[in-house]
Structures are given as structure tokens and as C-alpha cells.
Design a protein around this motif. Structure first.
Motif, mmCIF file in Angstrom:
data_model
loop_
_atom_site.group_PDB
_atom_site.id
_atom_site.type_symbol
_atom_site.label_atom_id
_atom_site.label_comp_id
_atom_site.label_asym_id
_atom_site.label_seq_id
_atom_site.Cartn_x
_atom_site.Cartn_y
_atom_site.Cartn_z
ATOM 1 N N LEU A 170 4.580 15.050 6.331
ATOM 2 C CA LEU A 170 5.634 15.298 7.470
ATOM 3 C C LEU A 170 5.508 14.031 8.484
ATOM 4 O O LEU A 170 6.861 13.919 8.667
ATOM 5 N N PHE A 171 4.771 13.594 8.786
ATOM 6 C CA PHE A 171 4.438 12.369 9.736
ATOM 7 C C PHE A 171 5.510 11.411 9.171
ATOM 8 O O PHE A 171 6.230 10.736 9.826
ATOM 9 N N ARG A 172 5.319 10.840 7.917
ATOM 10 C CA ARG A 172 6.202 9.860 7.473
ATOM 11 C C ARG A 172 7.810 10.288 7.387
ATOM 12 O O ARG A 172 8.520 9.471 7.902
ATOM 13 N N ALA A 173 7.837 11.632 7.136
ATOM 14 C CA ALA A 173 9.140 12.034 6.921
ATOM 15 C C ALA A 173 9.844 12.026 8.210
ATOM 16 O O ALA A 173 11.190 11.649 8.616
ATOM 17 N N PHE A 174 9.095 12.453 9.446
ATOM 18 C CA PHE A 174 9.421 12.567 10.734
ATOM 19 C C PHE A 174 9.928 10.795 11.396
ATOM 20 O O PHE A 174 10.938 10.727 11.959
ATOM 21 N N LEU A 175 9.024 10.248 11.040
ATOM 22 C CA LEU A 175 9.138 8.518 11.313
ATOM 23 C C LEU A 175 10.433 8.151 10.777
ATOM 24 O O LEU A 175 11.184 7.393 11.462
ATOM 25 N N THR A 176 10.671 8.699 9.458
ATOM 26 C CA THR A 176 12.052 7.979 9.024
ATOM 27 C C THR A 176 13.195 8.681 9.576
ATOM 28 O O THR A 176 14.270 7.963 9.699
ATOM 29 N N HIS A 177 13.026 9.698 9.771
ATOM 30 C CA HIS A 177 14.112 10.727 10.558
ATOM 31 C C HIS A 177 14.367 9.969 11.833
ATOM 32 O O HIS A 177 15.748 9.803 12.285
ATOM 33 N N MET A 178 13.395 9.852 12.743
ATOM 34 C CA MET A 178 13.480 9.091 13.934
ATOM 35 C C MET A 178 14.211 7.807 14.029
ATOM 36 O O MET A 178 14.768 7.349 14.713
ATOM 37 N N MET A 179 13.899 6.925 12.866
ATOM 38 C CA MET A 179 14.587 5.670 12.649
ATOM 39 C C MET A 179 16.077 5.688 12.140
ATOM 40 O O MET A 179 16.746 4.939 12.893
ATOM 41 N N GLU A 180 16.223 6.654 11.359
ATOM 42 C CA GLU A 180 17.732 7.156 11.153
ATOM 43 C C GLU A 180 18.523 7.471 12.248
ATOM 44 O O GLU A 180 19.754 7.214 12.150
ATOM 45 N N ASP A 181 17.954 8.356 12.989
ATOM 46 C CA ASP A 181 18.672 8.957 14.046
ATOM 47 C C ASP A 181 18.190 9.050 15.470
ATOM 48 O O ASP A 181 17.485 9.896 15.885
ATOM 49 N N PRO A 182 17.961 7.905 16.068
ATOM 50 C CA PRO A 182 17.242 7.727 17.520
ATOM 51 C C PRO A 182 17.615 8.865 18.473
ATOM 52 O O PRO A 182 16.873 9.069 19.236
ATOM 53 N N ARG A 183 18.888 9.369 18.547
ATOM 54 C CA ARG A 183 19.266 10.610 19.338
ATOM 55 C C ARG A 183 18.108 11.822 19.093
ATOM 56 O O ARG A 183 17.993 12.577 20.197
ATOM 57 N N ALA A 184 17.861 11.734 17.783
ATOM 58 C CA ALA A 184 16.861 13.103 17.592
ATOM 59 C C ALA A 184 15.366 12.827 17.668
ATOM 60 O O ALA A 184 14.649 13.741 17.470
ATOM 61 N N ILE A 185 15.094 11.642 18.264
ATOM 62 C CA ILE A 185 13.588 11.285 18.279
ATOM 63 C C ILE A 185 12.768 12.398 19.248
ATOM 64 O O ILE A 185 11.794 12.693 18.668
ATOM 65 N N THR A 186 13.586 12.896 20.391
ATOM 66 C CA THR A 186 12.731 13.788 20.967
ATOM 67 C C THR A 186 12.502 14.968 20.438
ATOM 68 O O THR A 186 11.166 15.440 20.282
ATOM 69 N N ALA A 187 13.460 15.623 19.498
ATOM 70 C CA ALA A 187 13.293 16.965 18.705
ATOM 71 C C ALA A 187 11.933 16.527 17.890
ATOM 72 O O ALA A 187 11.242 17.284 17.398
#
Lengths: 238, 238
Positions: A170-187
Motif C-alpha cells: 500500500l505504501f508504494r502504491a500511495f507514493l506512486t499515486h501521490m507522484m502522479e496526482d500531487p493534488r491528491a497528496i493530502t488524501a
């Protein structure tokens, strides 16, 4: 107890039975909080989340009661050797249960915050499965505690590695998502905190399992599993 | 002790003095680990970080020894009331110190990982100041423990709010940096874990201060500070 060698039940035995009953009650409340927090998260159910938060008071009160009862039993009965170890283990176990309940409450708090944000990713199902795995570990750990079942306690300890693996994924998936969509970093930070809280719950369940091994064998396991922080040090994206 | 009302020193008093000495020794090692981890982080000093990691074994061994000594004293002396509370508090305090040591070790581990990445932001100084604040809290908490100084213990408890505020400020800064530079997300996650670990250290120091209040007054403070996770639920960017 019926299939064990018969022995005269002492006042201490009765005290211990009462303590075990309180631990089981506390364990039941904590399991319910875990399931409730995970369900509230998946369904974005703020009302259920509020119930989970409110119910934590009961868990805290039980911990205090168990702590006081243990102190009273030590003072009154002066247990030694295995009996004393047992009472001290009950205190530790109550402390671990209280912390697990705290983490469930914390997850419930985040449900309200996440409900105000656009839904991101599809991790709620994975988080629920991760929680379910820890719930099963807790159920086994408490069974192992009641029956002094070292094999079952060792199984719980081994299961915690699976929980850590889910967390790492999950941690790796979240990192990837954050990099792809910086607006969703907080969520994603909130979702990450939730995953981390579940992983920490697994550590506290492991503590309970280790108490069982300590009670039965007189020594703690030699290769302590990491406790403070099992976050991967080299995520896949490096 | 010399300025207190004179009393005949019992075997239990001598046991307790020996326990306090072990707690102080453990506290000294943990303070040293905290300072070492913060210095290693700021200077990206991998050798110092490795020393901090290796030194944690000593802290773990001391916790086990204190735990065994406490159990032996309870079994041998059968303490009741305040004496029993004192021994149980020593056990809890040793447990909190062990966890603080664990967090310092975890930070030291991250130094090696961060040293492999390009330097991001300028938070190392803030992290060092945050660690220094928690070190001072620990020093005060252990002094309060030795002298049963409730006022000092209350001061420690209040200081933890400042640590939480530093953490909250860093958390928001890290979020902003991550949004501005998604390639640095991994490095900022590591820095965030470090900040979080220091914040958790503060919680464990607060636990020690609360034990002092419990010992002196017989009750735990009524408004428990949050323990499991003090991460802000509504970061500034919302």
C-alpha cells in the motif's frame, strides 16, 4: 480447564478467571471497533465512525479497571513465579488492547476528514482486508492467551509479517499515486496514516502473542520483530 | 533524600534505589541515542547513525533486566499500596524508554537511506530542535520521577504540546514541498517519518510524566493527551 489435571481452585485462580473475563470483554470491544472503523471507511459512513469514536471510552475504562484489579491482586495475594508473571502479562495485554482501540478511534476520526474530500484510489477494500487480517490475529492471540497455546501464539507472530507486506504494498502504491496526482497528496497521506495505524495494531497484537510465549516458556522470543516502525526503507520507486 | 524526614532504610528502599539507578542509566543511553540520531541526520553522518543503531541493544537489555528485577522484588518483598505502585511505574517507565530508544534507532536507519538521495528542503535543523525539545522533556521527566515532582511532571506534559505544534508545522511544510516537487515525495516521506517518530517519542516521555503524577496523587490526569497519532486532521492546504 476440565480436561486438565484436577486441582483445588484457589482464591488466586478465581481472581485470574475474573481478569481473563475482563480481558475477553475488552478484546471483544476492540474487535468491534476495528471492524466498525474499517466498515465506516469503506462506506464513508460518518455516523458509524462517530459511534466507533464514542465507544473507545469503554475500552479505556476497562484498561484502568484491569490495571487496578491486577495491582489489588498482587497486593492481596502476593503471587510469585508463574502466577506473578501471569498477572503482569494481563496488565501488559490490557495496555496493548487499549492502544489497538486508540488506533481504531484514530481511523474513525479520519473517516470524517476523508468524507469531505473527493474519493481517491481504490484502497478502501485493501485496507478493510488488512484490518480483517489483524482482527483474526487478535482473535487468535486472545485464544492463545486464554489457553496458553504457544503454537497458536507463534502463528500469530508469523501472520504479522503478512500484514507488514500488505502495508508495504500500500505504501508504494500511495507514493506512486501521490507522484502522479500531487493534488491528491493530502488524501493519500490520510489513507497512508490509516494503513500505518493498522500495521501498528498488528504490532500490538504481536506483543500479546509474545506475552503468551513468555508465560509458557519463561523467555521472550529471541528474534524480536521490529516494533516502532516497519515502514520500508527502500520503496520500489527508487 | 538527605533533607527528607529521616527513616530507617528497608530492604525494599535499597531495591528501589537500585531500580532508580538502572532507570537513570537507561535514560542516559536513550538521551544519547536521541542526540546521536539528530546529529547524524543533520550531518548525514552514516557512521554515527550505525553507532546509534548498535547501541540500542544495550537499552533493550536494560529493559529486560529492569522488568526481571521488578518481578523479583514484587515476589520477594510483597509490596503493597504506594510501594507496589512505584515498582509497577518503574516497569512502565522502562517500557517507555525502550520505545523511545527504538524510535531513535529507526531515525538512525533512515539517515543511511536519506544519505543516498539528493538533499531536499532544510528541515534537518528544525528536526534537530524538535529532538532537542523532547530530550529536555525526557531529562525533566526522569528528574520528576526521581524526586516525585508533580509540578515538573505537569510542565513536561504541557511541553509536549509544543512538540506537537512543531510536528504539525513540519507536516504542512512537507505536504507543500511534496506538491511542488513530486520527484522528492519519497525523501519527504522519510523526513515525515522522522518527524512523526520524534513526536511519538514526546508521547512516551509524556507517559513517564503521567506515571509521576499517578505515583504522587494516586490518579492519572483526567484529560489524557492523545497518544496513538497526533497528526493534524485538517492540514493547512485544505
Amino acid at each position: 480447564m476440565a480436561h486438565e489435571a484436577p486441582h483445588i481452585q484457589t482464591a488466586f485462580d478465581r481472581d485470574l478467571e475474573a481478569l481473563q473475563a475482563l480481558i475477553m470483554k475488552m478484546g471483544g470491544l476492540v474487535e468491534s471497533a476495528m471492524a466498525g472503523a474499517a466498515r465506516a471507511l469503506e462506506a464513508r459512513d460518518e455516523e458509524l465512525a462517530a459511534q466507533v469514536r464514542a465507544a473507545d471510552t469503554q475500552v479505556d475504562l476497562l484498561e484502568r479497571q484491569i490495571h487496578q484489579d491486577c495491582a489489588r491482586i498482587i497486593a492481596l495475594r502476593g503471587p510469585t513465579a508463574t502466577d506473578l508473571r501471569t498477572v503482569l502479562s494481563v496488565m501488559k495485554t490490557a495496555g496493548d488492547l487499549e492502544r489497538i482501540g486508540d488506533y481504531a478511534k484514530n481511523i474513525a476520526k479520519r473517516v470524517a476528514v476523508l468524507a469531505q474530500m473527493p474519493q481517491v484510489g481504490n484502497s478502501a477494500g485493501t485496507l478493510r482486508r488488512m484490518m480483517r487480517a489483524v482482527e483474526l490475529m487478535l482473535k487468535d492471540a486472545l485464544d492463545a492467551f486464554t489457553r496458553r497455546d504457544v503454537e497458536l501464539a507463534r502463528h500469530v507472530r508469523a501472520s504479522d509479517e503478512e500484514v507488514d507486506q500488505i502495508y508495504n504494498t500500500l505504501f508504494r502504491a500511495f507514493l506512486t499515486h501521490m507522484m502522479e496526482d500531487p493534488r491528491a497528496i493530502t488524501a493519500f497521506m490520510h489513507l497512508h496514516f490509516i494503513a500505518k495505524n493498522i500495521e501498528r495494531m498488528g504490532d500490538h497484537v504481536t506483543n500479546i502473542a509474545e506475552q503468551v510465549i513468555y508465560l509458557a516458556t519463561g523467555t521472550l522470543p529471541d528474534d524480536p520483530r521490529p516494533k516502532a516502525d516497519a515502514t520500508p526503507f527502500a520503496p520500489a520507486d527508487e
